[in-house]
Structures are given as structure tokens and as C-alpha cells.
Design an enzyme around this catalytic site. Structure first.
Site, short mmCIF file in Angstrom:
data_model
loop_
_atom_site.label_atom_id
_atom_site.label_comp_id
_atom_site.label_asym_id
_atom_site.label_seq_id
_atom_site.Cartn_x
_atom_site.Cartn_y
_atom_site.Cartn_z
N ASP A 115 -9.76 3.76 -3.49
CA ASP A 115 -10.56 2.61 -3.06
C ASP A 115 -11.94 2.58 -3.70
OD1 ASP A 115 -8.45 1.94 -1.48
OD2 ASP A 115 -9.44 2.29 0.43
N ASP B 1 0.82 -1.21 0.00
CA ASP B 1 0.00 0.00 0.00
C ASP B 1 0.86 1.27 0.00
OD1 ASP B 1 -2.47 1.31 -0.03
OD2 ASP B 1 -3.28 0.11 1.61
#
Length: 411
Positions: free
Chosen positions: A212, A157
Site C-alpha cells: 500500500d 485483494d
């Protein structure tokens, strides 16, 4: 005289070392031969967020097998954020001892015993998005640790990465994985900030193209300092990226939200479009307790075959009429997939004359010529034959739904 000889000896050694190459040069490229079709599996985040532990992961692995998901092609059981405990005095990371008391090696062994593979999560920054220890400054140690645990997939990430650039940070973790000696799929979760599609194919197997996803059909979820996007918003963001995808390197529009609250027709449209654009199929629902409708969507092998087609060509939007988009995807052996996506709130008629024009995909150079070639039609959601291209297609697409066909090239 001795000083002169010593100087020449040093210079000679330096020249020899230079000619042989620097032994400390890193290999910043990924392992070859991984993810030749888009990865398929499950990830904990969309449904469980930080509420993960070894019992949950074991139950999901069991369900992956018993539900038929494994037989449908789903391979990876990926633990997302919040599995982390602390680093020891040498800097090596350990799992949270309360959540994962048996340790990650034992959990990986369990998952492997089911014929599945295990994935894990870290972050290029000092902390993960959930506030756990990130890998910045510990990349090589973490890669060695993951390899010793038997990890097969790393989602990496991009939170808390002040001062870093995406390409350099992901090259570092790629080099660390290479040095660790265990092939792992590297999922570049950099949100598209540094255009990873322009450099990611040599570094990882997939790269996030957006922020996201959120479990709605066409909305934006405002989270204050950041926002998440509904399925259609994410789909729109894939425009202009298809040339970067192919076997071993995929655009990643984020994990699936099928089974997480949208209507069945919207889940079906979501899944269909991810398959049309050759996206990784990483389920994000609770597969231990999914409805028959959700299971039927996730396990539809004929739709999955479109996603997993070995040619690896990402589909594209061919035309738009009213609220209906027509998408095409060339497949191996001269076949094609066609998907009529109705983004509107009312049902729409579809009337498509196969013989009206010759369709050429400028990227793959594949040609759909129904004037010269008769194709048989297969409805991939009803799983029934639907005639041939000798006659125009006439049908109806419900609101927020799809009509998806495979055109079979008859020899």
C-alpha cells in the site's frame, strides 16, 4: 456380445468427447478491449477506509460530474472494502443492509445514470483485509452477482490467502468473470508478491506492483506486521517493470494520495510521476470537498494526456544529477514528455542541452533527435509555451517538485 458393443460405444463416445475438447475447460483469460489506456476513476479506501455507505458513494458520483473530474477523464466510482453484508443460504453475497439499504443494483444504476461506471471490491482469500466475506470458494457466484448488479470494475485483494498462489487464484476469478458474461476490468491487487507482471496481462487489466501507498513524499509507515510506502519509495519499486505495461495491461503503483495531506508541490510531483509511468489514475481524496489546488492537479488535462497517451509506453528514468532525476516518456506522433523531478529539500537548477545527444528508447525504439528535428516546448503545469529545442533548457525546480514539459514533433 452386448457387453462388447456397449464397451465400444462408450469408448467411441469418450474418443469423440476428447476430440471435441472438454466442455468444462475454463477460459482463464480476461475480456479483450478493456482499459486500453490506464483506468481513471476514484476509490474510497485512501480517504474513507471502511466508512462507506450508499449516500457517500452517490455524493461522490455527483461531485465527479459537478467538479469537472468526469470531463477530465475520470470514469470509475470504486467502492473498496467493507461494503459486504452476509452470504445467504445458497452462498450469494449481499451488501450490508444498513450501509447500502437500496442495494448495489440501484446504486450502480444511479452511477450509470451519471455517465460513470461502478467498481467493487473483493478478496481472493476467505476474508477481505477488513474482515468481511472473501470470495474464496465463491468466485463464480460472486462474479454472477456482480454482473447482475451491473458492476464494471473489480478490485481483487490478497488478504487471508493461506495456501493459495497468486496466478492460480486470479485465473479463477478471471474465469468466473468471463463465465458471468459482463465485461469487467480486473484489478489484480496481489501486492507484487507472485510477480504478477509476468502473468497478469492475460488475466487482468492492471496489477499492483507493491504494497500500500501512504500519503507522504518519501517515508515508510510502520504498521507493525506490515508497512506502507511513501510516493518516492513506491516510484523506486517500479524499476525494471516498464516492459510489461501497455494498452490493456498496466503496472499499478497504487492509488493516488493527491489531496490527502501532502504539500501542493508534493502532490504535483506525485501526480506527474504517475502520469510519466502510465499508471492508473485512481483518485483517493474526498472530491466533494477538495481545494482549488488539489482540483487543479487532478484535472490538468495536459498532464493527464501524457498518462493517457494511446501508445501506452511507460516512461523511464533517463539520468540523475544531484537530487534531480530526468524522466522521459515517448508519446504518439513523435512527441515526448520530459519531467525533471527534484527529490531534494532545496531548489535545483536545470540545464539541459537538447542537441547534446540523440536519445533512443530501447523499448519503444522511439528517437528524440533535436539535432535533426526542432521540437516546440510546452510547460504542462504553467500551461504555457516554453520555446523550442533550438536553445538549451535553463530553469529551476523547487524542492519536492517537478518541471514537466511536452516536446511537440513539428512536421
Amino acid at each position: 456380445m452386448k457387453k462388447i458393443k456397449l464397451l465400444f460405444a462408450v469408448l467411441g463416445f469418450a474418443a469423440s468427447a476428447y476430440s471435441q475438447g472438454n466442455n468444462y475447460t475454463q477460459d482463464y483469460t480476461k475480456y479483450q478491449g478493456l482499459a486500453l489506456t490506464p483506468p481513471m476513476g476514484w476509490n474510497s479506501w485512501n480517504k474513507f477506509a471502511c466508512n462507506v455507505d450508499e449516500n457517500l458513494i452517490k455524493q461522490v458520483a455527483d461531485a465527479m460530474v459537478s467538479s469537472g473530474m468526469k470531463d477530465a477523464g475520470y470514469t470509475y466510482i470504486n467502492i473498496d472494502d467493507c461494503w459486504h453484508g452476509d452470504r445467504d443460504q445458497q452462498g450469494f453475497i449481499h451488501p450490508d443492509p444498513k450501509r447500502f439499504p437500496s442495494g448495489m443494483k440501484a446504486l450502480a444504476d444511479y452511477i450509470h445514470s451519471k455517465g460513470l461506471k461502478m467498481g467493487i471490491y473483493s478478496d481472493a482469500g476467505s476474508q477481505t483485509c477488513g474482515g468481511r466475506p472473501g470470495s474464496r470458494g465463491y468466485e463464480f457466484q460472486d462474479a454472477q452477482t456482480y454482473a447482475s448488479w451491473g458492476i464494471d470494475y473489480l478490485k481483487y485483494d490478497w488478504c487471508n490467502t493461506e495456501g493459495l498462489r497468486g496466478e492460480g487464484a486470479y485465473k479463477t476469478i478471471a474465469a468466473a468473470l468471463k463465465r458471468a458474461g459482463r465485461p469487467m476490468v480486473l484489478s489484480i491487487c496481489e501486492w507484487g508478491t507472485d510477480k504478477p507482471w509476468t502473468w497478469g496481462s492475460k488475466v487482468g487489466e492492471l496489477w499492483r506492483t507493491t504494497g500500500d501507498i501512504y500519503n507522504c513524499f518519501d517515508c515508510i509507515k510502520d504498521n507493525g506486521s506490515w508497512h506502507a510506502n511513501g510516493v518516492m519509495k513506491i516510484l523506486d519499486m517500479q524499476k525494471g517493470l516498464r516492459q510489461y505495461a501497455g494498452p490493456g495491461h498496466w503496472n499499478d503503483p497504487d492509488m493516488l494520495e493527491v489531496g490527502n495531506g501532502m504539500a501542493t508541490n508534493e502532490d504535483r510531483a506525485h501526480f506527474s510521476m504517475w502520469c510519466m509511468i502510465a499508471a492508473p489514475l485512481i483518485a483517493g481524496n474526498d472530491i466533494r470537498n477538495m481545494s482549488a489546488q488539489t482540483a487543479a492537479i487532478l484535472k490538468n488535462k495536459e498532464v493527464i494526456a501524457v498518462d493517457q497517451d494511446p501508445m501506452g509506453v511507460q516512461g523511464y528514468q533517463y539520468s540523475v544529477k544531484d537530487s534531480v532525476e530526468t524522466w522521459l516518456k515517448p508519446l504518439q506522433g513523435g512527441d515526448w514528455a520530459i519531467c525533471f523531478l527534484n527529490r531534494g529539500t532545496k531548489a535545483q537548477k536545470v540545464d539541459f542541452d537538447w542537441k547534446s545527444e540523440v536519445i533512443t528508447d530501447t523499448l519503444s525504439k522511439a528517437v528524440l533527435d533535436a539535432q535533426k528535428q526542432v521540437y516546440t516546448l510546452r510547460n504542462l503545469w504553467t500551461m504555457k509555451d516554453a520555446g523550442t529545442t533550438k536553445s538549451p533548457l535553463k530553469g529551476e525546480v523547487a524542492a519536492h517538485d517537478v518541471l514537466m514539459l511536452r516536446l511537440h514533433h513539428k512536421n
